[in-house]
Design a protein around this motif. Structure first.
Motif, PDB file in Angstrom:
ATOM      1  N   GLU A 252       6.780  15.848   3.880  1.00  0.00           N
ATOM      2  CA  GLU A 252       6.651  16.755   2.700  1.00  0.00           C
ATOM      3  C   GLU A 252       7.043  15.636   1.312  1.00  0.00           C
ATOM      4  O   GLU A 252       8.294  15.342   1.461  1.00  0.00           O
ATOM      5  N   ASN A 253       5.854  15.526   0.604  1.00  0.00           N
ATOM      6  CA  ASN A 253       6.248  15.131  -0.661  1.00  0.00           C
ATOM      7  C   ASN A 253       6.905  13.341  -0.635  1.00  0.00           C
ATOM      8  O   ASN A 253       7.900  12.891  -1.323  1.00  0.00           O
ATOM      9  N   ALA A 254       6.529  12.961   0.470  1.00  0.00           N
ATOM     10  CA  ALA A 254       6.945  11.361   0.759  1.00  0.00           C
ATOM     11  C   ALA A 254       5.782  10.653   0.467  1.00  0.00           C
ATOM     12  O   ALA A 254       4.727  10.880   0.619  1.00  0.00           O
ATOM     13  N   ILE A 255       6.148   9.272   0.290  1.00  0.00           N
ATOM     14  CA  ILE A 255       5.070   8.338   0.388  1.00  0.00           C
ATOM     15  C   ILE A 255       5.264   7.068   1.473  1.00  0.00           C
ATOM     16  O   ILE A 255       6.378   6.916   1.796  1.00  0.00           O
TER      17      ILE A 255
ATOM     18  N   THR B 193       0.797  -1.182   0.048  1.00  0.00           N
ATOM     19  CA  THR B 193       0.017   0.011  -0.045  1.00  0.00           C
ATOM     20  C   THR B 193       0.658   1.079  -0.062  1.00  0.00           C
ATOM     21  O   THR B 193       1.883   1.263   0.753  1.00  0.00           O
ATOM     22  N   LEU B 194       0.694   2.019  -0.692  1.00  0.00           N
ATOM     23  CA  LEU B 194       1.167   3.558  -0.777  1.00  0.00           C
ATOM     24  C   LEU B 194       0.137   4.335  -0.478  1.00  0.00           C
ATOM     25  O   LEU B 194      -0.937   4.501  -0.940  1.00  0.00           O
ATOM     26  N   LEU B 195       0.603   5.313   0.333  1.00  0.00           N
ATOM     27  CA  LEU B 195      -0.184   6.497   1.035  1.00  0.00           C
ATOM     28  C   LEU B 195       0.669   7.832   0.664  1.00  0.00           C
ATOM     29  O   LEU B 195       1.612   7.931   1.520  1.00  0.00           O
ATOM     30  N   TYR B 196       0.197   8.788   0.145  1.00  0.00           N
ATOM     31  CA  TYR B 196       0.789  10.024  -0.229  1.00  0.00           C
ATOM     32  C   TYR B 196       0.613  10.755   1.084  1.00  0.00           C
ATOM     33  O   TYR B 196      -0.514  11.059   1.553  1.00  0.00           O
ATOM     34  N   SER B 197       1.794  11.125   1.755  1.00  0.00           N
ATOM     35  CA  SER B 197       1.722  11.483   2.989  1.00  0.00           C
ATOM     36  C   SER B 197       1.147  13.171   3.013  1.00  0.00           C
ATOM     37  O   SER B 197       1.356  13.794   1.838  1.00  0.00           O
ATOM     38  N   GLN B 198       0.301  13.348   3.769  1.00  0.00           N
ATOM     39  CA  GLN B 198      -0.655  14.872   4.095  1.00  0.00           C
ATOM     40  C   GLN B 198      -0.415  15.091   5.543  1.00  0.00           C
ATOM     41  O   GLN B 198      -0.284  14.223   6.391  1.00  0.00           O
ATOM     42  N   PRO B 199      -0.684  16.409   5.744  1.00  0.00           N
ATOM     43  CA  PRO B 199      -0.564  16.957   7.021  1.00  0.00           C
ATOM     44  C   PRO B 199      -1.390  16.704   8.252  1.00  0.00           C
ATOM     45  O   PRO B 199      -1.218  16.724   9.620  1.00  0.00           O
ATOM     46  N   ILE B 200      -2.893  16.313   8.067  1.00  0.00           N
ATOM     47  CA  ILE B 200      -3.562  15.777   9.135  1.00  0.00           C
ATOM     48  C   ILE B 200      -3.306  14.596   9.759  1.00  0.00           C
ATOM     49  O   ILE B 200      -3.254  13.497   9.359  1.00  0.00           O
TER      50      ILE B 200
END
Length: 368
Positions: free
Chosen positions: A247-250, A221-228
């Motif tokens: 930021e901009n990590a998976i 599973t890939l999840l694009y990192s986000q701030p919440i």
């Protein structure tokens, strides 16, 4: 010459990070830029093997998308929820319960969470073959970009990870890649999802849990990192910790499929989603994922040719008894997808805070 102008979509403004001090999991960061040489791949393979045999979570950086490209990914993701009418969402609703396929929309309140509380999550799932079914009108102009995202995830992120996992098993690098062909019959897909705040009453009834602790169905599973902040992982010490935004990590985790194929050597990650901290509690949480699964006809049995497995033994026969037959990826994904959030769970007789259901003769655990 074709136009390079992208279809206009509203800009999605990423929310601020939480202001609270949270206990974050200490996860390794895998730098793909080091994988261009055999020595670099060997180093990364060692890091990935350690991560997947202990925590099952790690970050990937330098994965090929710039910050601007990732911003566009989130812009498009939000289109699925803000630019599509409720009528169209219902028209393109998925048939998870009858077909075991997540393609299309999962509307709010489809899952039962706990204490009579149902979810407040919308999802839009689209097969890596974006032309496999029709989509809402607002989505159609950006289909080529979604197709590019699926190919990028599959070839530029999942395949390199699978090669590193194969090296960790001392198997030929393409062993797992050959089980994840892009053009094969399968269900690997992009998922856009949006979590909406719930009432305080529902938070109390569900113990602030938005999705119970679980393992994913597929392989990677890939999840694009986000701030919440909302995603938590269960560590080897039995303690839940937050997964930090980079930021901009998976964010990468292993699913059931990899645990089965590795005979338990690599562990499927137990993770959950909970109510965000107070500073972010009123915000909607937008997520972008890619769920990779092996080809539908792949039997999820341990890769017994692995010298590593021959040395350490099969820790788990893919969770199946030694006399049972491992299911194919198709059978497993359909069984778990059709049952998830819809069937009654029973309290475990052995593990406190764990609920269980049996799918295809295998006990599947949910952690609360």
């Amino acid at each position: 010459m074709p136009s390079l102008t992208l279809p206009p979509v509203p800009r999605y403004v990423l929310p601020p990070r939480p202001s609270e001090e949270l206990e974050y999991a200490d996860l390794p960061i895998i730098d793909f830029s080091k994988g261009n040489t055999p020595e670099g791949r060997a180093e990364l393979a060692s890091q990935v093997r350690d991560a997947m045999t202990t925590q099952g979570f790690f970050y990937v950086i330098n994965h090929g998308y710039t910050a601007a490209q990732t911003q566009r990914v989130f812009d498009i993701a939000d289109v699925a929820f803000t630019q599509v009418s409720e009528e169209d969402k219902s028209k393109y609703e998925g048939t998870m319960g009858t077909t075991g396929s997540f393609q299309g929309y999962k509307l709010k309140e489809y899952f039962h969470i706990d204490g009579g509380v149902r979810d407040q999550i919308e999802m839009f799932n689209i097969n890596r073959d974006v032309n496999k079914r029709e989509h809402p009108e607002a989505i159609r102009p950006v289909l080529p970009e979604i197709a590019d995202l699926a190919k990028h995830c599959h070839f530029d992120v999942v395949h390199p990870i699978l090669r590193l996992l194969a090296i960790g098993l001392e198997l030929p690098e393409e062993t797992l890649v050959n089980l994840h062909r892009f053009d094969a019959v399968g269900e690997s897909y992009v998922r856009y999802m949006k979590y909406f705040p719930r009432s305080e009453e529902d938070e109390v009834k569900s113990k602030n849990v938005w999705l119970k602790g679980h393992t994913d169905i597929g392989t990677i599973t890939l999840l694009y990192s986000q701030p919440i902040a909302a995603l938590q992982m269960l560590g080897p010490d039995g303690h839940w910790r937050w997964v930090k935004h980079i930021e901009n990590a998976i964010i990468v985790n292993a699913g059931d499929g990899i645990e089965f194929l590795s005979g338990g050597f690599y562990r499927a990650t137990i993770h959950r989603v909970v109510q965000p901290p107070v500073s972010q509690r009123s915000l909607n949480r937008l997520g972008v994922c890619y769920f990779a699964m092996s080809d539908d006809d792949v039997k999820l049995a341990p890769l017994v040719d692995s010298p590593v497995l021959q040395r350490v033994g099969i820790k788990k026969h893919g969770r199946f008894g030694p006399d049972s037959v491992a299911p194919t990826m198709e059978v497993w994904r359909k069984g778990r997808t059709s049952a998830y959030g819809r069937t009654e769970l029973k309290a475990s007789e052995k593990d406190e805070g764990v609920e269980e259901q049996t799918i295809n003769g295998v006990v599947v655990k949910h952690y609360n």
